[in-house]
Design an enzyme around this catalytic site. Structure first.
Site, PDB file in Angstrom:
ATOM      1  N   LYS A  18      45.244  46.522  36.842  1.00 26.27           N
ATOM      2  CA  LYS A  18      44.552  47.832  36.852  1.00 26.27           C
ATOM      3  C   LYS A  18      43.991  48.151  38.243  1.00 26.27           C
ATOM      4  O   LYS A  18      44.263  49.219  38.789  1.00 26.27           O
ATOM      5  CB  LYS A  18      43.397  47.828  35.828  1.00 26.27           C
ATOM      6  CG  LYS A  18      43.843  47.572  34.396  1.00 26.27           C
ATOM      7  CD  LYS A  18      42.677  47.623  33.425  1.00 26.27           C
ATOM      8  CE  LYS A  18      41.700  46.467  33.524  1.00 26.27           C
ATOM      9  NZ  LYS A  18      42.248  45.141  33.162  1.00 26.27           N
ATOM     10  N   ARG A  94      36.719  50.424  26.148  1.00 26.91           N
ATOM     11  CA  ARG A  94      37.222  49.133  25.673  1.00 26.91           C
ATOM     12  C   ARG A  94      36.934  48.925  24.205  1.00 26.91           C
ATOM     13  O   ARG A  94      37.149  47.819  23.694  1.00 26.91           O
ATOM     14  CB  ARG A  94      36.573  48.006  26.474  1.00 26.91           C
ATOM     15  CG  ARG A  94      37.185  47.814  27.830  1.00 26.91           C
ATOM     16  CD  ARG A  94      36.468  46.698  28.553  1.00 26.91           C
ATOM     17  NE  ARG A  94      37.399  45.807  29.181  1.00 26.91           N
ATOM     18  CZ  ARG A  94      37.597  45.762  30.505  1.00 26.91           C
ATOM     19  NH1 ARG A  94      36.918  46.522  31.307  1.00 26.91           N
ATOM     20  NH2 ARG A  94      38.471  44.937  30.997  1.00 26.91           N
ATOM     21  N   ARG A 129      43.589  35.087  42.067  1.00 21.57           N
ATOM     22  CA  ARG A 129      43.020  36.329  42.626  1.00 21.57           C
ATOM     23  C   ARG A 129      41.910  36.043  43.637  1.00 21.57           C
ATOM     24  O   ARG A 129      41.071  35.179  43.421  1.00 21.57           O
ATOM     25  CB  ARG A 129      42.456  37.221  41.521  1.00 21.57           C
ATOM     26  CG  ARG A 129      41.618  38.374  42.100  1.00 21.57           C
ATOM     27  CD  ARG A 129      41.335  39.473  41.131  1.00 21.57           C
ATOM     28  NE  ARG A 129      40.786  38.984  39.894  1.00 21.57           N
ATOM     29  CZ  ARG A 129      40.722  39.710  38.789  1.00 21.57           C
ATOM     30  NH1 ARG A 129      41.186  40.939  38.783  1.00 21.57           N
ATOM     31  NH2 ARG A 129      40.204  39.205  37.704  1.00 21.57           N
ATOM     32  N   ARG A 158      35.859  36.040  42.130  1.00 19.25           N
ATOM     33  CA  ARG A 158      34.921  36.602  41.167  1.00 19.25           C
ATOM     34  C   ARG A 158      34.275  35.512  40.323  1.00 19.25           C
ATOM     35  O   ARG A 158      34.922  34.516  40.027  1.00 19.25           O
ATOM     36  CB  ARG A 158      35.670  37.580  40.247  1.00 19.25           C
ATOM     37  CG  ARG A 158      35.264  39.011  40.474  1.00 19.25           C
ATOM     38  CD  ARG A 158      36.201  39.952  39.817  1.00 19.25           C
ATOM     39  NE  ARG A 158      36.260  39.800  38.360  1.00 19.25           N
ATOM     40  CZ  ARG A 158      36.945  40.624  37.579  1.00 19.25           C
ATOM     41  NH1 ARG A 158      37.618  41.616  38.106  1.00 19.25           N
ATOM     42  NH2 ARG A 158      36.959  40.437  36.283  1.00 19.25           N
ATOM     43  N   ARG A 169      38.219  36.521  28.026  1.00 17.91           N
ATOM     44  CA  ARG A 169      38.385  37.963  28.263  1.00 17.91           C
ATOM     45  C   ARG A 169      39.626  38.493  27.558  1.00 17.91           C
ATOM     46  O   ARG A 169      39.633  39.577  26.994  1.00 17.91           O
ATOM     47  CB  ARG A 169      38.514  38.265  29.764  1.00 17.91           C
ATOM     48  CG  ARG A 169      37.316  37.916  30.592  1.00 17.91           C
ATOM     49  CD  ARG A 169      37.066  38.932  31.703  1.00 17.91           C
ATOM     50  NE  ARG A 169      38.076  39.045  32.742  1.00 17.91           N
ATOM     51  CZ  ARG A 169      38.219  38.193  33.765  1.00 17.91           C
ATOM     52  NH1 ARG A 169      37.427  37.150  33.865  1.00 17.91           N
ATOM     53  NH2 ARG A 169      39.142  38.388  34.682  1.00 17.91           N
TER      54      ARG A 169
HETATM   55  P1  AP5 Z   1      44.002  43.092  39.351  1.00 15.03           P
HETATM   56  O1  AP5 Z   1      44.598  44.354  39.867  1.00 15.03           O
HETATM   57  O2  AP5 Z   1      42.719  42.624  39.958  1.00 15.03           O
HETATM   58  O3  AP5 Z   1      43.898  43.159  37.746  1.00 15.03           O
HETATM   59  P2  AP5 Z   1      42.902  43.938  36.789  1.00 15.03           P
HETATM   60  O4  AP5 Z   1      43.697  44.433  35.647  1.00 15.03           O
HETATM   61  O5  AP5 Z   1      42.092  44.923  37.571  1.00 15.03           O
HETATM   62  O6  AP5 Z   1      42.051  42.685  36.291  1.00 15.03           O
HETATM   63  P3  AP5 Z   1      40.528  42.456  35.975  1.00 15.03           P
HETATM   64  O7  AP5 Z   1      40.382  40.968  35.853  1.00 15.03           O
HETATM   65  O8  AP5 Z   1      39.664  43.157  36.949  1.00 15.03           O
HETATM   66  O9  AP5 Z   1      40.392  43.053  34.568  1.00 15.03           O
HETATM   67  P4  AP5 Z   1      39.298  42.734  33.544  1.00 15.03           P
HETATM   68  O10 AP5 Z   1      39.578  43.755  32.534  1.00 15.03           O
HETATM   69  O11 AP5 Z   1      39.261  41.335  33.096  1.00 15.03           O
HETATM   70  O12 AP5 Z   1      37.956  42.875  34.394  1.00 15.03           O
HETATM   71  P5  AP5 Z   1      36.910  44.045  34.583  1.00 15.03           P
HETATM   72  O13 AP5 Z   1      36.390  43.937  35.952  1.00 15.03           O
HETATM   73  O14 AP5 Z   1      37.427  45.332  34.125  1.00 15.03           O
HETATM   74  O15 AP5 Z   1      45.113  41.963  39.486  1.00 15.03           O
HETATM   75  C1  AP5 Z   1      44.845  40.633  39.143  1.00 15.03           C
HETATM   76  C2  AP5 Z   1      45.561  39.685  40.128  1.00 15.03           C
HETATM   77  O16 AP5 Z   1      46.970  39.805  39.973  1.00 15.03           O
HETATM   78  C3  AP5 Z   1      45.276  39.993  41.601  1.00 15.03           C
HETATM   79  O17 AP5 Z   1      45.177  38.795  42.310  1.00 15.03           O
HETATM   80  C4  AP5 Z   1      46.482  40.807  42.056  1.00 15.03           C
HETATM   81  O18 AP5 Z   1      46.762  40.630  43.439  1.00 15.03           O
HETATM   82  C5  AP5 Z   1      47.589  40.238  41.188  1.00 15.03           C
HETATM   83  N1  AP5 Z   1      48.573  41.262  40.821  1.00 15.03           N
HETATM   84  C6  AP5 Z   1      48.323  42.564  40.454  1.00 15.03           C
HETATM   85  N2  AP5 Z   1      49.468  43.216  40.181  1.00 15.03           N
HETATM   86  C7  AP5 Z   1      50.476  42.308  40.352  1.00 15.03           C
HETATM   87  C8  AP5 Z   1      51.902  42.385  40.209  1.00 15.03           C
HETATM   88  N3  AP5 Z   1      52.523  43.510  39.819  1.00 15.03           N
HETATM   89  N4  AP5 Z   1      52.607  41.261  40.454  1.00 15.03           N
HETATM   90  C9  AP5 Z   1      51.988  40.107  40.844  1.00 15.03           C
HETATM   91  N5  AP5 Z   1      50.653  39.983  41.011  1.00 15.03           N
HETATM   92  C10 AP5 Z   1      49.898  41.074  40.764  1.00 15.03           C
HETATM   93  O19 AP5 Z   1      35.783  43.581  33.550  1.00 15.03           O
HETATM   94  C11 AP5 Z   1      35.054  42.390  33.765  1.00 15.03           C
HETATM   95  C12 AP5 Z   1      34.010  42.217  32.676  1.00 15.03           C
HETATM   96  O20 AP5 Z   1      33.077  43.305  32.720  1.00 15.03           O
HETATM   97  C13 AP5 Z   1      34.527  42.221  31.234  1.00 15.03           C
HETATM   98  O21 AP5 Z   1      34.924  40.930  30.833  1.00 15.03           O
HETATM   99  C14 AP5 Z   1      33.284  42.711  30.476  1.00 15.03           C
HETATM  100  O22 AP5 Z   1      32.367  41.670  30.276  1.00 15.03           O
HETATM  101  C15 AP5 Z   1      32.681  43.702  31.427  1.00 15.03           C
HETATM  102  N6  AP5 Z   1      33.162  45.075  31.184  1.00 15.03           N
HETATM  103  C16 AP5 Z   1      34.009  45.800  31.972  1.00 15.03           C
HETATM  104  N7  AP5 Z   1      34.247  47.003  31.439  1.00 15.03           N
HETATM  105  C17 AP5 Z   1      33.540  47.054  30.280  1.00 15.03           C
HETATM  106  C18 AP5 Z   1      33.385  48.031  29.247  1.00 15.03           C
HETATM  107  N8  AP5 Z   1      34.015  49.212  29.285  1.00 15.03           N
HETATM  108  N9  AP5 Z   1      32.591  47.729  28.197  1.00 15.03           N
HETATM  109  C19 AP5 Z   1      31.951  46.551  28.126  1.00 15.03           C
HETATM  110  N10 AP5 Z   1      32.060  45.583  29.056  1.00 15.03           N
HETATM  111  C20 AP5 Z   1      32.850  45.822  30.118  1.00 15.03           C
END
Ligand code: AP5
Length: 222
Positions: A18, A94, A129, A158, A169
């Site tokens: 994402k 979510r 990552r 992170r 997660r």
């Molecule tokens: P990356 O682009 O960083 O992936 P991402 O989908 O953004 O992953 P996140 O881990 O940020 O998602 P998440 O949903 O767990 O975390 P969030 O911060 O939203 O890519 C990942 C890796 O892969 C990178 O190293 C990249 O280089 C590599 N990559 C990317 N694309 C690639 C490709 N095509 N090929 C190869 N490699 C690739 O949420 C964190 C926490 O916050 C949650 O657990 C929750 O506790 C809380 N939270 C967030 N939103 C909410 C909500 N709406 N409600 C309640 N709690 C929430």
């Protein structure tokens, strides 16, 4: 030319790409990127009351309670820059209740993008990552390594990026995803996220360009 600003939601399992796709989308479409996870991590770093509470849930891979997340996201989307340029909402909603809350606020996307990536690939992506604290850019030690030694030496990880936490997660995501998709079935677009990031972006870009009025579409190209 003036046109209605695009409103985009992007969703997918942890590490489905994402944030990576959002970097590319913003470069081409100038939308305001609103990441629920980034907003929460900013609260955690600032040590606010909400941040301290949120971190308890984030380290366990659970959803942070609605009373913290919902207003935070709504307020960000209502700011003038997002209203004027359009928005790209990442990691929200979510849950069904989060979808209902944003719908009640009159915030509905033109398209809901779901990135699909198999579970075993997700774990490898999480563990490798790294983030550049200076530019905010997302890297991966194997799939998207830093360009210079200088960058590589300042990369950070992170606090919730261990294999254990990623699995938690992932479980939270699987439990909630279907209920969220139901709310957006009419604008849902599934994208195969298990390909090089440029290829994934090409598909997403085609979707977005097709939503623009003809004259703007011609100036951006697909
Ligand atoms: P990356 O682009 O960083 O992936 P991402 O989908 O953004 O992953 P996140 O881990 O940020 O998602 P998440 O949903 O767990 O975390 P969030 O911060 O939203 O890519 C990942 C890796 O892969 C990178 O190293 C990249 O280089 C590599 N990559 C990317 N694309 C690639 C490709 N095509 N090929 C190869 N490699 C690739 O949420 C964190 C926490 O916050 C949650 O657990 C929750 O506790 C809380 N939270 C967030 N939103 C909410 C909500 N709406 N409600 C309640 N709690 C929430």
């Amino acid at each position: 030319k003036d046109h209605e600003p695009l409103k985009v939601m992007i969703s997918g399992a942890p590490a489905s790409g994402k944030g990576t796709q959002c970097e590319l989308i913003v470069k081409h479409h100038n939308l305001v990127h609103v990441s629920a996870g980034d907003l929460l991590r900013a609260e955690v770093s600032a040590g606010t009351e909400n941040g301290i509470r949120a971190k308890e849930y984030m380290t366990k891979g659970q959803l942070v309670p609605d009373e913290i997340v919902v207003n935070m996201v709504k307020e960000r989307l209502r700011k003038p820059d997002a209203q004027k340029n359009g928005w790209l909402l990442d990691g929200y909603p979510r849950s069904k209740s989060q979808a209902d809350a944003i719908e009640a606020a009159g915030l509905r996307p033109d398209v809901f993008i779901l990135l699909e990536v198999p579970d075993n690939v997700l774990i490898e992506r999480v563990v490798g990552r790294r983030l550049d604290p200076v530019t905010g850019k997302i890297y991966h030690l194997k799939f998207s390594p830093p360009e210079t030694k200088e960058i590589s030496e300042r990369l950070t990880q992170r606090f919730d990026d261990t294999e254990e936490q990623a699995k938690l997660r992932l479980r939270t995501h699987s439990q909630n995803v279907d209920a969220v998709l139901e709310s957006y079935i009419d604008v849902l677009k599934r994208i195969d996220g298990n390909r090089p990031k440029e290829e994934v972006f090409q598909d997403i870009n085609s979707l977005l360009v097709a939503l623009l009025p003809d004259e703007v579409e011609a100036s951006i190209g697909s």
